[in-house]
Motif scaffolding. Structure first.
Motif, PDB file in Angstrom:
ATOM      1  N   HIS A   3       0.858  -1.186   0.000  1.00 22.09           N
ATOM      2  CA  HIS A   3       0.000   0.000   0.000  1.00 22.09           C
ATOM      3  C   HIS A   3       0.895   1.237   0.000  1.00 22.09           C
ATOM      4  O   HIS A   3       1.888   1.287   0.730  1.00 22.09           O
ATOM      5  N   PRO A   4       0.580   2.260  -0.795  1.00 21.36           N
ATOM      6  CA  PRO A   4       1.451   3.434  -0.879  1.00 21.36           C
ATOM      7  C   PRO A   4       1.581   4.216   0.435  1.00 21.36           C
ATOM      8  O   PRO A   4       2.556   4.941   0.629  1.00 21.36           O
ATOM      9  N   SER A   5       0.644   4.051   1.350  1.00 20.95           N
ATOM     10  CA  SER A   5       0.711   4.749   2.640  1.00 20.95           C
ATOM     11  C   SER A   5       1.147   3.829   3.778  1.00 20.95           C
ATOM     12  O   SER A   5       0.997   4.176   4.954  1.00 20.95           O
ATOM     13  N   TYR A   6       1.686   2.657   3.453  1.00 16.07           N
ATOM     14  CA  TYR A   6       2.113   1.719   4.487  1.00 16.07           C
ATOM     15  C   TYR A   6       3.094   2.399   5.439  1.00 16.07           C
ATOM     16  O   TYR A   6       4.031   3.065   5.025  1.00 16.07           O
ATOM     17  N   ASP A   7       2.849   2.219   6.742  1.00 14.92           N
ATOM     18  CA  ASP A   7       3.698   2.798   7.781  1.00 14.92           C
ATOM     19  C   ASP A   7       4.208   1.644   8.643  1.00 14.92           C
ATOM     20  O   ASP A   7       3.466   1.105   9.458  1.00 14.92           O
ATOM     21  N   LYS A  24       0.259   0.765  10.011  1.00 14.81           N
ATOM     22  CA  LYS A  24      -0.977   1.230   9.388  1.00 14.81           C
ATOM     23  C   LYS A  24      -0.915   0.926   7.889  1.00 14.81           C
ATOM     24  O   LYS A  24       0.162   0.945   7.295  1.00 14.81           O
ATOM     25  N   HIS A  25      -2.068   0.674   7.296  1.00 17.90           N
ATOM     26  CA  HIS A  25      -2.169   0.357   5.864  1.00 17.90           C
ATOM     27  C   HIS A  25      -1.289  -0.853   5.538  1.00 17.90           C
ATOM     28  O   HIS A  25      -0.628  -0.901   4.508  1.00 17.90           O
ATOM     29  N   ASP A  26      -1.314  -1.848   6.435  1.00 18.00           N
ATOM     30  CA  ASP A  26      -0.461  -3.032   6.327  1.00 18.00           C
ATOM     31  C   ASP A  26      -1.116  -4.060   5.407  1.00 18.00           C
ATOM     32  O   ASP A  26      -1.667  -5.071   5.843  1.00 18.00           O
ATOM     33  N   THR A  40      -9.702   0.606  10.258  1.00 26.16           N
ATOM     34  CA  THR A  40      -8.952  -0.108   9.220  1.00 26.16           C
ATOM     35  C   THR A  40      -8.451  -1.471   9.684  1.00 26.16           C
ATOM     36  O   THR A  40      -7.827  -2.186   8.903  1.00 26.16           O
ATOM     37  N   THR A  64      -5.496  -6.442   9.316  1.00 28.11           N
ATOM     38  CA  THR A  64      -5.933  -5.336   8.469  1.00 28.11           C
ATOM     39  C   THR A  64      -7.245  -5.753   7.810  1.00 28.11           C
ATOM     40  O   THR A  64      -7.354  -6.860   7.289  1.00 28.11           O
ATOM     41  N   TYR A  88      -9.793  -1.663   1.997  1.00 26.64           N
ATOM     42  CA  TYR A  88      -8.798  -1.508   0.938  1.00 26.64           C
ATOM     43  C   TYR A  88      -9.231  -2.150  -0.379  1.00 26.64           C
ATOM     44  O   TYR A  88      -8.393  -2.462  -1.225  1.00 26.64           O
ATOM     45  N   PHE A 137      -7.853  -0.405  -3.424  1.00 29.89           N
ATOM     46  CA  PHE A 137      -6.415  -0.642  -3.591  1.00 29.89           C
ATOM     47  C   PHE A 137      -6.161  -2.045  -4.135  1.00 29.89           C
ATOM     48  O   PHE A 137      -5.408  -2.226  -5.074  1.00 29.89           O
TER      49      PHE A 137
END
Length: 188
Positions: free
Chosen positions: A6-10, A15-17, A79, A127, A132, A135
């Motif tokens: 995911h482009p926003s994976y942190d 997050k956004h895993d 999420t 997640t 998503y 995505f």
């Protein structure tokens, strides 16, 4: 073959895993559908978790064997969702593995294992795949359908059959908002 996170994976906040693998050629199996929407009404619903992770979180041993465990959801967030059952859990090495919602003999992807406590004895977090869907559907030539899993008790579900007959449990209904729309398969 390529991997798309995911482009926003942190990776610090986890997050956004979520991500997907695009295979060089089609897999020899049909893609699985994903649930359309998860909310607080899913608390208590049992999901089937599959993974190859460790069986002992303290010694970090026992990995590499496919295991399946059924656990109820304890909390649903924006999420992610969590589960906490004494004696059951996902563990290190299970990350990226599926959590399935079952409807009769049909399984739909509901979550992807993300993280949990260090020794795999207190809780785990997945997640939510429904959040998503766009995505996951971004891969070329998508072919995963999104479904609404009618998880209401049978007495509260609308029946499509003739009046007087009972509904079967766990009806799988194509989502009205997603009919005809195709999504790429989550290739994990």
């Amino acid at each position: 073959t390529s991997v798309t996170p995911h482009p926003s994976y942190d990776d610090w906040a986890l997050k956004h895993d979520i991500g997907y693998v695009t295979l060089a050629q089609d897999a020899p199996v049909e893609p699985m559908g994903i649930v359309e929407h998860m909310d607080s009404s899913w608390v208590g619903r049992e999901l089937v978790f599959v993974g190859y992770g460790h069986s002992n979180g303290f010694s970090q041993s026992g990995g590499g064997v496919k295991r399946v465990v059924t656990m109820p959801i304890s909390q649903v967030g924006a999420t992610q969702f969590s589960y906490a059952v004494s004696g059951k859990n996902t563990c290190n090495g299970d990350s990226g593995g599926p959590a399935f919602a079952q409807s009769g003999s049909t399984y739909l992807l509901a979550g992807v294992t993300s993280y949990g406590d260090q020794n795999c004895v207190q809780y785990g977090v997945d997640t939510r795949v429904d959040v998503y869907a766009d995505f996951v559907g971004a891969a070329p030539e998508g072919d995963v359908e999104v479904f609404h899993l009618d998880h209401r008790p049978a007495a509260h579900r609308p029946c499509s059959s003739q009046a007087g007959s009972r509904c079967s449990t766990g009806r799988l209904l194509p989502s009205p908002s997603m009919r005809g729309r195709q999504f790429s398969r989550p290739r994990v």
